[in-house]
Write an enzyme that holds these catalytic residues in place. Sequence first.
Site, short mmCIF file in Angstrom:
data_model
loop_
_atom_site.label_atom_id
_atom_site.label_comp_id
_atom_site.label_asym_id
_atom_site.label_seq_id
_atom_site.Cartn_x
_atom_site.Cartn_y
_atom_site.Cartn_z
N SER A 141 -35.04 -52.94 -7.22
CA SER A 141 -34.35 -51.66 -7.33
C SER A 141 -34.48 -50.82 -6.06
CB SER A 141 -34.90 -50.85 -8.52
OG SER A 141 -34.71 -51.54 -9.74
N GLY B 103 -32.02 -52.30 -11.42
CA GLY B 103 -31.35 -52.71 -10.20
C GLY B 103 -30.99 -51.53 -9.33
N CYS C 75 -33.45 -49.00 -17.08
CA CYS C 75 -33.18 -48.44 -15.76
C CYS C 75 -31.68 -48.49 -15.45
CB CYS C 75 -34.03 -49.15 -14.72
SG CYS C 75 -34.17 -48.24 -13.16
N PHE C 76 -31.24 -49.34 -14.52
CA PHE C 76 -29.82 -49.46 -14.21
C PHE C 76 -29.05 -49.85 -15.47
CE2 PHE C 76 -26.26 -51.33 -11.59
CZ PHE C 76 -25.95 -50.15 -10.93
N GLN D 270 -28.10 -46.77 -17.39
CA GLN D 270 -26.95 -46.09 -16.81
C GLN D 270 -25.65 -46.81 -17.14
OE1 GLN D 270 -28.03 -45.93 -12.66
NE2 GLN D 270 -30.02 -45.01 -13.15
N ASN E 153 -38.00 -45.74 -11.37
CA ASN E 153 -37.41 -45.90 -10.05
C ASN E 153 -35.91 -45.77 -10.18
OD1 ASN E 153 -36.54 -46.60 -7.51
ND2 ASN E 153 -37.00 -48.77 -7.71
N GLY F 257 -32.35 -43.13 -8.93
CA GLY F 257 -31.79 -41.99 -8.24
C GLY F 257 -30.53 -41.48 -8.88
N PHE F 258 -30.09 -42.14 -9.99
CA PHE F 258 -28.92 -41.72 -10.75
C PHE F 258 -29.32 -41.56 -12.21
CE2 PHE F 258 -27.36 -43.85 -7.01
CZ PHE F 258 -26.23 -43.15 -6.63
N HIS G 242 -39.19 -48.16 -16.85
CA HIS G 242 -39.53 -49.57 -16.80
C HIS G 242 -40.62 -49.88 -17.82
CE1 HIS G 242 -37.82 -50.79 -12.67
NE2 HIS G 242 -37.36 -49.57 -12.94
N GLU H 55 -41.83 -52.69 -18.64
CA GLU H 55 -42.75 -53.72 -18.16
C GLU H 55 -43.86 -53.09 -17.31
OE1 GLU H 55 -40.98 -52.78 -14.52
OE2 GLU H 55 -39.99 -53.09 -16.44
#
Length: 397
Positions: free
Chosen positions: A57, A238, A266-267, A270, A308, A310-311, A358, A360
């Site tokens: 990521s 990602g 995470c990604f 989104q 982690n 930024g969006f 995350h 994990e």
Amino acid sequence: MTTPAPAALRQAQDAALVLEDGTIYRGTAYGAAGRALGEAVFATGMTGYQETLTDPSYAGQIVVQTSPHIGNTGVNDEDAESRRAWPAGYVVRAASRVVSNWRADGTLDAQLQQDGVVGIAGVDTRAITRRLRDAGAMRAGVFSGDALVDDESMLAAVRESPQMAGRSLAEVVSTPEAYTLPAIGEPLGTLAVLDLGVKASTLRYLQEEGFDLVVLPQDATLDEVLAHRPIAAFYSNGPGDPAASESQVVLLQGLLREDLPFFGICFGNQLLGRALGFGTYKLPFGHRGINQPVLDTATGRVEITSQNHGFAVDAPLHEELASPAGFGRVEVSHYSLNDQVVEGLRALDIPAFSVQYHPEAAAGPNDARHLFARFKELVLQHRAALGTDSTDTQKDA
């Protein structure tokens, strides 16, 4: 604006960190020499630098470590989360001169050189972090060796580099070909994992829940996914802008219409948000580190999480929502206690949920590890509701 170099480094100013606002920090080269361009971000973890570096990521970013002492435990083969270190550049205050850990297989400096990560040490990372918190994440460059030229040329290179907004980076970090991993313990069925930058720990924990994994490239089509006859689907973490990942959004909408249980992190959170019809937006400086507090709205429990991103998903808190894309009711299941950013989504009429962090949690903490078991339970409940025998994991083609 140029910050003065620490006195100990004034005789060896052979590297520079240049921010797009014109601020320049001078230090010494660390890791690979050359030029690195990317988005400058800060990571607040006090430990786990190897897991941070090997998190895909971070591709396209220049990571500033807020913890001042980096490299003292070296690196080892066991803690790597992927095949290499991914950040474009790396910024530390004090690079350890020695490695002192019985698990170490090598030095961080050597690992950065091997993976081509251009770094800088001996800079005031506290000052850099405060700058990024005030002005927001911005384009930057690390320059050393032959790439260390005049300030105007370095600043011009930074300002000509691409913005993170609008960038698609999944193709940079995803597996080029599909591969399989067997379940650990009694097998439940095949889980289709879309690799957008997946970490090794994530795959291992999914295996431990009984899933046979088929890990697919980021450009997999719906037909290619369904050809594996999965019982559920998973989207990984990602890098990049979710608004630039329309093909993965369309794929996810197809998987949801196939009534496959879905879990995204995470990604993947989104992209679930966009698949349900909500928007996403860029955060001023993002959430990065292993100490991010999140509230679970269903239980009232606060979890300290590893993040982690930024969006974020653009959806209101504390209310039941209607999916603009026609997938029924949705609610925000988790949100950040620091800034009320959406940290999770739960679909109420289809079997799908996601979290922005995350679970994990390599290198920790473990508060959210239970979400893998929750996903398994969702799959079992869905199969029971359909009247499907949980042992009937594959149908004859």
